[in-house]
Design a protein around this motif. Structure first.
Motif, PDB file in Angstrom:
ATOM      1  N   HIS A 263       0.816  -1.220   0.000  1.00  0.00           N
ATOM      2  CA  HIS A 263       0.000   0.000   0.000  1.00  0.00           C
ATOM      3  C   HIS A 263       0.849   1.270   0.000  1.00  0.00           C
ATOM      4  N   SER A 264       2.169   1.115   0.040  1.00  0.00           N
ATOM      5  CA  SER A 264       3.050   2.274   0.086  1.00  0.00           C
ATOM      6  C   SER A 264       3.049   3.017  -1.250  1.00  0.00           C
ATOM      7  N   SER A 265       3.216   4.326  -1.151  1.00  0.00           N
ATOM      8  CA  SER A 265       3.313   5.161  -2.363  1.00  0.00           C
ATOM      9  C   SER A 265       4.770   5.422  -2.739  1.00  0.00           C
ATOM     10  N   LEU A 266       5.702   4.886  -1.949  1.00  0.00           N
ATOM     11  CA  LEU A 266       7.121   5.134  -2.192  1.00  0.00           C
ATOM     12  C   LEU A 266       7.623   4.263  -3.340  1.00  0.00           C
ATOM     13  N   SER A 267       8.170   4.908  -4.363  1.00  0.00           N
ATOM     14  CA  SER A 267       8.654   4.193  -5.546  1.00  0.00           C
ATOM     15  C   SER A 267      10.109   3.788  -5.360  1.00  0.00           C
ATOM     16  N   LYS A 273       6.602  -0.308  -5.992  1.00  0.00           N
ATOM     17  CA  LYS A 273       6.366   0.537  -4.822  1.00  0.00           C
ATOM     18  C   LYS A 273       6.321  -0.333  -3.571  1.00  0.00           C
ATOM     19  N   GLY A 274       6.797   0.249  -2.466  1.00  0.00           N
ATOM     20  CA  GLY A 274       6.744  -0.457  -1.197  1.00  0.00           C
ATOM     21  C   GLY A 274       7.842  -1.478  -0.994  1.00  0.00           C
TER      22      GLY A 274
END
Length: 419
Positions: A263-267, A273-274
């Motif tokens: 669910h992370s938005s970090l690429s 992501k995640g």
């Protein structure tokens, strides 16, 4: 670590193979000892003194070991025993990087000690793979000329880089940081560029760092290790029976690209992501800590964040002193580590997991809570004897030690050396 060759000693009962394996067994013992007498060798490897005397004589004749004078007499007196030592300069090992803007070459002896280092700044396009190989090859030659050795004195060259590496075929399948095509035949290209012949090897730098763990006496009895190297980028390796495991395509140790939080938005640099790599990277952790700091005005963290002095070391020190802000921030990191390590346990069931990189400096709070978190459920409590610890060497040192050790083992395991 004489057990390196015990397994091979049992593989065949043919006289010629027995001779090779006994010599390897004795020589591998010298590789990790100082001075040894015939009696000490006999006791350690379980061969008769007569056999050991013959083997040491042959190894001295080949100059693989050297006479080191006389030892002390036993309590009963008698003749002083002759001592022998490993000859670390019998041949040399070369380590070279796949450069970005600098070629780095290290010449190592057979005991993984640096005897000469060379570096040269270069300016090439990120996409120019051929220029990279040419620059690195030229650096090897220059380093050898400056140190004063010839190709005949080189027992192997280790090329190290990043990305997905097929070490068995000498190919970089995908370089994460270089803008190169895929499936590059690196070792073939090095062989073409070098003016002499020598065994060539290629490995991911993180894998070599993990290979150095085998040089720690504490780890030598273990047969299954996972090394996890974490900084701005994450790497590592799987070691089973003292050998690196690379898998079919080289993906096996790319732990950083395991998706921990879908669910992370970090690429991540890999395109997903995640990934673990991005979730625990220092910039992300420090940013998250600074955001958390406002809730804890009495902590040292808000002051450090406001002054631009918030570092991972400051975070570790605050957590070890019990500051709630720092502990809560590291608790989130511990959670991500726990998810990854539990996956490692399921897929590889190692005896030990070794952590290197920035978190190697984290101290007791991080390590003790990580150990507890991994076995905090009944299922994983079954593996409560899993060892989790910090690496015995710092990253730069481990890279060189591991690379040299890898080449040295290949060299000493070659039967032709004992003919």
């Amino acid at each position: 670590m004489a057990e390196e060759f015990i397994g091979s000693r049992r593989k065949s009962s043919k006289p010629r193979n027995i001779k090779y394996n006994n010599q390897k067994l004795v020589l591998s013992l010298f590789r990790y000892a100082d001075k040894l007498s015939v009696s000490e060798i006999s006791e350690r490897v379980g061969l008769s003194k007569t056999t050991i005397t013959k083997i040491t004589s042959e190894l001295v004749q080949k100059k693989l070991i050297l006479s080191a004078g006389k030892g002390e007499s036993t309590d009963e007196g008698g003749k002083k025993p002759e001592l022998f030592v490993f000859n670390p300069t019998y041949q040399y090992i070369i380590l070279v990087n796949l450069p970005f803007d600098e070629v780095r070459v290290h010449i190592m002896d057979l005991k993984s000690q640096v005897v000469f280092d060379y570096s040269k700044k270069i300016s090439i396009l990120e996409t120019d793979y051929a220029a990279c190989i040419e620059s690195a090859s030229h650096g090897i030659v220059e380093a050898m000329e400056q140190f004063g050795i010839t190709g005949e004195q080189v027992c192997g060259i280790m090329v190290y880089g990043d990305g997905i590496i097929d070490s068995s075929h000498g190919i970089i399948r995908y370089s994460v940081h270089h803008r190169w095509p895929r499936n590059l035949p690196v070792l073939e290209d090095f062989a073409r560029n070098l003016p002499f012949e020598a065994p060539l090897y290629i490995e991911n730098g993180s894998s070599l760092c993990g290979y150095a763990d085998l040089l720690d006496p504490v780890n030598q009895p273990l047969r299954s290790l996972i090394h996890l190297s974490v900084d701005n980028h994450t790497g590592g390796c799987v070691i089973k029976n003292h050998e690196l495991q690379n898998g079919t395509h080289g993906f096996m140790s790319e732990f950083g690209h395991t998706i921990i939080d879908p669910h992370s938005s970090l690429s991540c640099i890999c395109g997903a992501k995640g990934c673990f790599e991005v979730l625990v990277s220092p910039p992300v952790v420090l940013r998250r800590t600074a955001e958390l700091a406002g809730q804890f005005p009495d902590s040292s963290i808000p002051t450090a964040a406001a002054s631009g002095e918030l570092t991972m070391q400051a975070l570790f020190e605050a957590a070890n002193q019990g500051e709630t802000c720092a502990c809560q921030s590291l608790d989130q990191v511990i959670n991500w580590f726990t998810v990854l390590i539990r996956s490692m346990v399921i897929f590889h069931d190692p005896q030990k997991i070794i952590i290197q990189g920035i978190y190697q400096q984290a101290g007791a709070y991080f390590l003790e809570n990580l150990r507890s978190a991994v076995v905090s459920t009944p299922f994983f409590r079954t593996g409560a004897d899993l060892l989790i610890d910090y690496a015995p060497f710092q990253t730069d040192e481990a890279l060189l030690m591991g690379g040299a050790y890898y080449v040295c083992r290949k060299f000493l395991d070659n039967n032709q050396l004992y003919d």
